[in-house]
Design a protein around this motif. Structure first.
Motif, PDB file in Angstrom:
ATOM      1  N   ALA B 170       0.836  -1.209   0.000  1.00 51.21           N
ATOM      2  CA  ALA B 170       0.000   0.000   0.000  1.00 51.21           C
ATOM      3  C   ALA B 170       0.869   1.257   0.000  1.00 51.21           C
ATOM      4  O   ALA B 170       0.599   2.217  -0.724  1.00 51.21           O
ATOM      5  CB  ALA B 170      -0.924   0.000   1.215  1.00 51.21           C
ATOM      6  N   LEU B 171       1.947   1.226   0.795  1.00 52.18           N
ATOM      7  CA  LEU B 171       2.833   2.395   0.854  1.00 52.18           C
ATOM      8  C   LEU B 171       3.551   2.584  -0.480  1.00 52.18           C
ATOM      9  O   LEU B 171       3.670   3.712  -0.976  1.00 52.18           O
ATOM     10  CB  LEU B 171       3.846   2.228   1.997  1.00 52.18           C
ATOM     11  N   ASP B 172       4.015   1.469  -1.070  1.00 51.67           N
ATOM     12  CA  ASP B 172       4.682   1.569  -2.369  1.00 51.67           C
ATOM     13  C   ASP B 172       3.737   2.157  -3.415  1.00 51.67           C
ATOM     14  O   ASP B 172       4.145   2.920  -4.282  1.00 51.67           O
ATOM     15  CB  ASP B 172       5.159   0.180  -2.832  1.00 51.67           C
ATOM     16  N   TYR B 173       2.462   1.811  -3.300  1.00 50.79           N
ATOM     17  CA  TYR B 173       1.476   2.305  -4.259  1.00 50.79           C
ATOM     18  C   TYR B 173       1.151   3.780  -4.011  1.00 50.79           C
ATOM     19  O   TYR B 173       1.082   4.590  -4.938  1.00 50.79           O
ATOM     20  CB  TYR B 173       0.190   1.474  -4.162  1.00 50.79           C
ATOM     21  N   LEU B 174       0.919   4.150  -2.755  1.00 53.19           N
ATOM     22  CA  LEU B 174       0.416   5.497  -2.447  1.00 53.19           C
ATOM     23  C   LEU B 174       1.500   6.569  -2.407  1.00 53.19           C
ATOM     24  O   LEU B 174       1.252   7.730  -2.719  1.00 53.19           O
ATOM     25  CB  LEU B 174      -0.321   5.492  -1.098  1.00 53.19           C
ATOM     26  N   TRP B 175       2.702   6.167  -1.992  1.00 54.37           N
ATOM     27  CA  TRP B 175       3.743   7.179  -1.741  1.00 54.37           C
ATOM     28  C   TRP B 175       3.989   8.100  -2.930  1.00 54.37           C
ATOM     29  O   TRP B 175       4.065   9.327  -2.762  1.00 54.37           O
ATOM     30  CB  TRP B 175       5.040   6.497  -1.291  1.00 54.37           C
ATOM     31  N   TYR B 177       2.020   9.208  -5.055  1.00 51.64           N
ATOM     32  CA  TYR B 177       0.938  10.187  -5.188  1.00 51.64           C
ATOM     33  C   TYR B 177       1.056  11.329  -4.178  1.00 51.64           C
ATOM     34  O   TYR B 177       0.471  12.394  -4.373  1.00 51.64           O
ATOM     35  CB  TYR B 177      -0.429   9.504  -4.989  1.00 51.64           C
ATOM     36  N   THR B 178       1.777  11.108  -3.088  1.00 54.48           N
ATOM     37  CA  THR B 178       1.871  12.176  -2.075  1.00 54.48           C
ATOM     38  C   THR B 178       2.707  13.354  -2.570  1.00 54.48           C
ATOM     39  O   THR B 178       2.591  14.454  -2.041  1.00 54.48           O
ATOM     40  CB  THR B 178       2.490  11.661  -0.751  1.00 54.48           C
ATOM     41  N   ALA B 179       3.552  13.111  -3.603  1.00 58.58           N
ATOM     42  CA  ALA B 179       4.378  14.210  -4.125  1.00 58.58           C
ATOM     43  C   ALA B 179       3.497  15.354  -4.622  1.00 58.58           C
ATOM     44  O   ALA B 179       3.865  16.530  -4.513  1.00 58.58           O
ATOM     45  CB  ALA B 179       5.283  13.694  -5.248  1.00 58.58           C
ATOM     46  N   PRO B 223       9.520   4.375   0.180  1.00 54.17           N
ATOM     47  CA  PRO B 223      10.187   4.318  -1.124  1.00 54.17           C
ATOM     48  C   PRO B 223      10.876   5.637  -1.448  1.00 54.17           C
ATOM     49  O   PRO B 223      10.487   6.686  -0.924  1.00 54.17           O
ATOM     50  CB  PRO B 223       9.045   4.071  -2.114  1.00 54.17           C
ATOM     51  N   ALA B 224      11.869   5.560  -2.321  1.00 56.79           N
ATOM     52  CA  ALA B 224      12.537   6.781  -2.767  1.00 56.79           C
ATOM     53  C   ALA B 224      11.585   7.550  -3.676  1.00 56.79           C
ATOM     54  O   ALA B 224      10.702   6.959  -4.302  1.00 56.79           O
ATOM     55  CB  ALA B 224      13.809   6.426  -3.523  1.00 56.79           C
ATOM     56  N   ARG B 225      11.723   8.864  -3.716  1.00 55.55           N
ATOM     57  CA  ARG B 225      10.927   9.677  -4.634  1.00 55.55           C
ATOM     58  C   ARG B 225      11.313   9.329  -6.070  1.00 55.55           C
ATOM     59  O   ARG B 225      12.487   9.078  -6.353  1.00 55.55           O
ATOM     60  CB  ARG B 225      11.170  11.166  -4.382  1.00 55.55           C
ATOM     61  N   THR B 226      10.322   9.303  -6.938  1.00 58.49           N
ATOM     62  CA  THR B 226      10.567   9.005  -8.351  1.00 58.49           C
ATOM     63  C   THR B 226      10.070  10.181  -9.184  1.00 58.49           C
ATOM     64  O   THR B 226       9.426  11.091  -8.638  1.00 58.49           O
ATOM     65  CB  THR B 226       9.777   7.752  -8.782  1.00 58.49           C
ATOM     66  N   PRO B 227      10.322  10.180 -10.487  1.00 57.22           N
ATOM     67  CA  PRO B 227       9.826  11.299 -11.313  1.00 57.22           C
ATOM     68  C   PRO B 227       8.308  11.265 -11.518  1.00 57.22           C
ATOM     69  O   PRO B 227       7.743  12.182 -12.100  1.00 57.22           O
ATOM     70  CB  PRO B 227      10.536  11.103 -12.658  1.00 57.22           C
ATOM     71  N   PHE B 228       7.636  10.233 -11.030  1.00 52.65           N
ATOM     72  CA  PHE B 228       6.181  10.130 -11.230  1.00 52.65           C
ATOM     73  C   PHE B 228       5.463  11.370 -10.721  1.00 52.65           C
ATOM     74  O   PHE B 228       5.744  11.864  -9.637  1.00 52.65           O
ATOM     75  CB  PHE B 228       5.646   8.899 -10.492  1.00 52.65           C
TER      76      PHE B 228
END
Lengths: 163, 260
Positions: B170-175, B177-179, B223-228
């Motif tokens: 769930a965290l891998d999925y949601l994180w 989106y928090t950006a 998770p690390a921040r990604t360009p998503f």
């Protein structure tokens, strides 16, 4: 036309639909009454944003005042200052406890400034007085109450949350 | 409820936009949580999720009414909630993604309510008096939402192998989106200088200070921040939004003006 005093008295007989042992006046949500020759304005501060009782309370207020010949009843919503359980007076808190709901301690304004995570209050069972109680859920049948259980008398009970 | 009325004004478009973001975050998360009614794993959580949903929808009603008044086009809360099209919704994408399971639902509540607690705290001093009143009220409710979800995140994250794995997924999925919560944008800059409220990105450090210790206690790996990037608050939503709106709006679309 009603006098302000008469109107307060009438409203003190309008029960909260979810917790009928306390009146809407005791709940502290009636903030002001303004009497006019042709009617009355009742200023109400709602409890929780999602409280489903709000509309029923409005209806109860209208009916009680209209039945007593108040004329035109206007309801006005006032958000500021926000409702707090501290406005429930000592007498009403005693009624809640006798009804089986542990009342708020009247100090939400103090506790509100603190971080609330994992702050567990030891509650006294309203039936047997034991402090051997545990919380089952932060929420109960309504948003304003949490659900507890007494491990001595094994009865469930509710806690009116300080807010 | 007789919604609080303010004077019809012609507020700056950024002001309307900012209030709509608040309103739609509450409305869409409230709608998602309502899906749990009758389906939660235990009855206590069924009640809790329904109560949180009601709080959020209640907040949304006040905020949508206020946004309609600021806009000055005569739109009431119902028109705002039920008759706008997808592109006009300003909630962040995180609020609209599916519930999936109790774990993801709880984790989203946690990430969202931590943000809302900070936002309502700041907005309680807004130069917009109506918004300040709504914020002071909503803050009390959001604190309970945060308390509730924090405990569940820890219990499930630091729980069994299965619950831990579900929470990590769930965290891998949601994180990612928090950006979006903290992405800089012109609306926020205008609002921050006007005194109406903070630019959301100014809350990022405080939000992390609230969120990261709980995630660590839950033994979850951030998770690390990604360009998503997601763009819900600009009206560009995910594929899930249309389905959500279809469910939420079909009654008013089918029977315009229906009341009960």
């Amino acid at each position: 036309m009603l006098t302000e005093e008469q109107a307060w008295k009438l409203l003190d007989a309008v029960p909260d639909p979810e917790v009928p042992v306390v009146s809407v006046v005791e709940l502290g949500i009636i903030r002001e009454l303004r009497c006019r020759p042709d009617g009355i304005t009742v200023v109400v501060t709602p409890t929780y944003s999602g409280c489903p009782a709000t509309e029923v309370i409005g209806l109860g207020i209208r009916e009680a005042l209209a039945a007593a010949g108040a004329g035109k009843v206007d309801l006005e919503t006032r958000l500021d200052p926000a409702w707090t359980s501290d406005w429930i007076g000592a007498a009403a808190r005693a009624k809640l406890r006798a009804y089986g709901i542990v009342p708020p301690d009247g100090r939400a304004a103090v506790g509100g400034a603190q971080p609330i995570r994992f702050v567990r209050k030891t509650l006294e069972c309203p039936r047997c007085g034991s402090t051997n109680t545990e919380r089952l859920s932060e929420f109960g049948s309504t948003a304003c109450k949490a659900t507890y259980r007494c491990k001595s008398c094994l009865e469930p009970f509710e806690y009116f949350k300080p807010i | 409820m007789a919604a609080a009325m303010t004077q019809q004004t012609n507020a700056a478009p950024e002001h309307v936009e900012y209030v709509l973001r608040l309103a739609d975050n509450a409305l869409i998360l409230g709608q998602r949580l309502s899906e749990w009614c009758g389906h939660a794993p235990v009855i206590e959580e069924d009640l809790a999720l329904a109560n949180i949903s009601l709080d959020l929808v209640g907040q949304a009603r006040l905020l949508l009414t206020h946004a309609g008044n600021l806009e000055g086009k005569g739109r009431d809360e119902d028109q705002m909630a039920f008759l706008r099209v997808e592109r006009d919704y300003r909630n962040v994408t995180m609020m609209e993604v599916p519930n999936e399971d109790f774990g993801r639902t709880t984790l989203r509540n946690f990430l969202a309510s931590a943000f809302q607690v900070l936002l309502w705290q700041a907005l309680a001093n807004s130069s917009d008096g109506e918004l300040a009143a709504i914020a002071a009220k909503s803050l009390k409710e959001a604190r309970y939402h945060l308390n509730h979800s924090s405990e569940w995140v820890i219990r499930l994250g630091d729980g069994t192998e299965v619950s831990h794995a579900k929470m990590q997924a769930a965290l891998d999925y949601l994180w990612p989106y928090t950006a979006e919560l903290f992405a800089a944008n012109p609306t926020d800059e205008v609002i921050a200088t006007s005194g109406v409220g903070p630019a959301w990105r100014s809350l990022e450090a405080e939000w992390e200070a609230l969120v990261l210790p709980v995630l660590a206690e839950a033994t979850l790996v951030v998770p690390a921040r990604t360009p998503f990037k997601s763009y819900g608050k600009f009206g560009r939503h995910s594929e899930h939004m249309g389905h959500l709106l279809a469910t939420m709006q079909y009654m008013q679309r089918t029977y315009p003006g229906a009341r009960w």
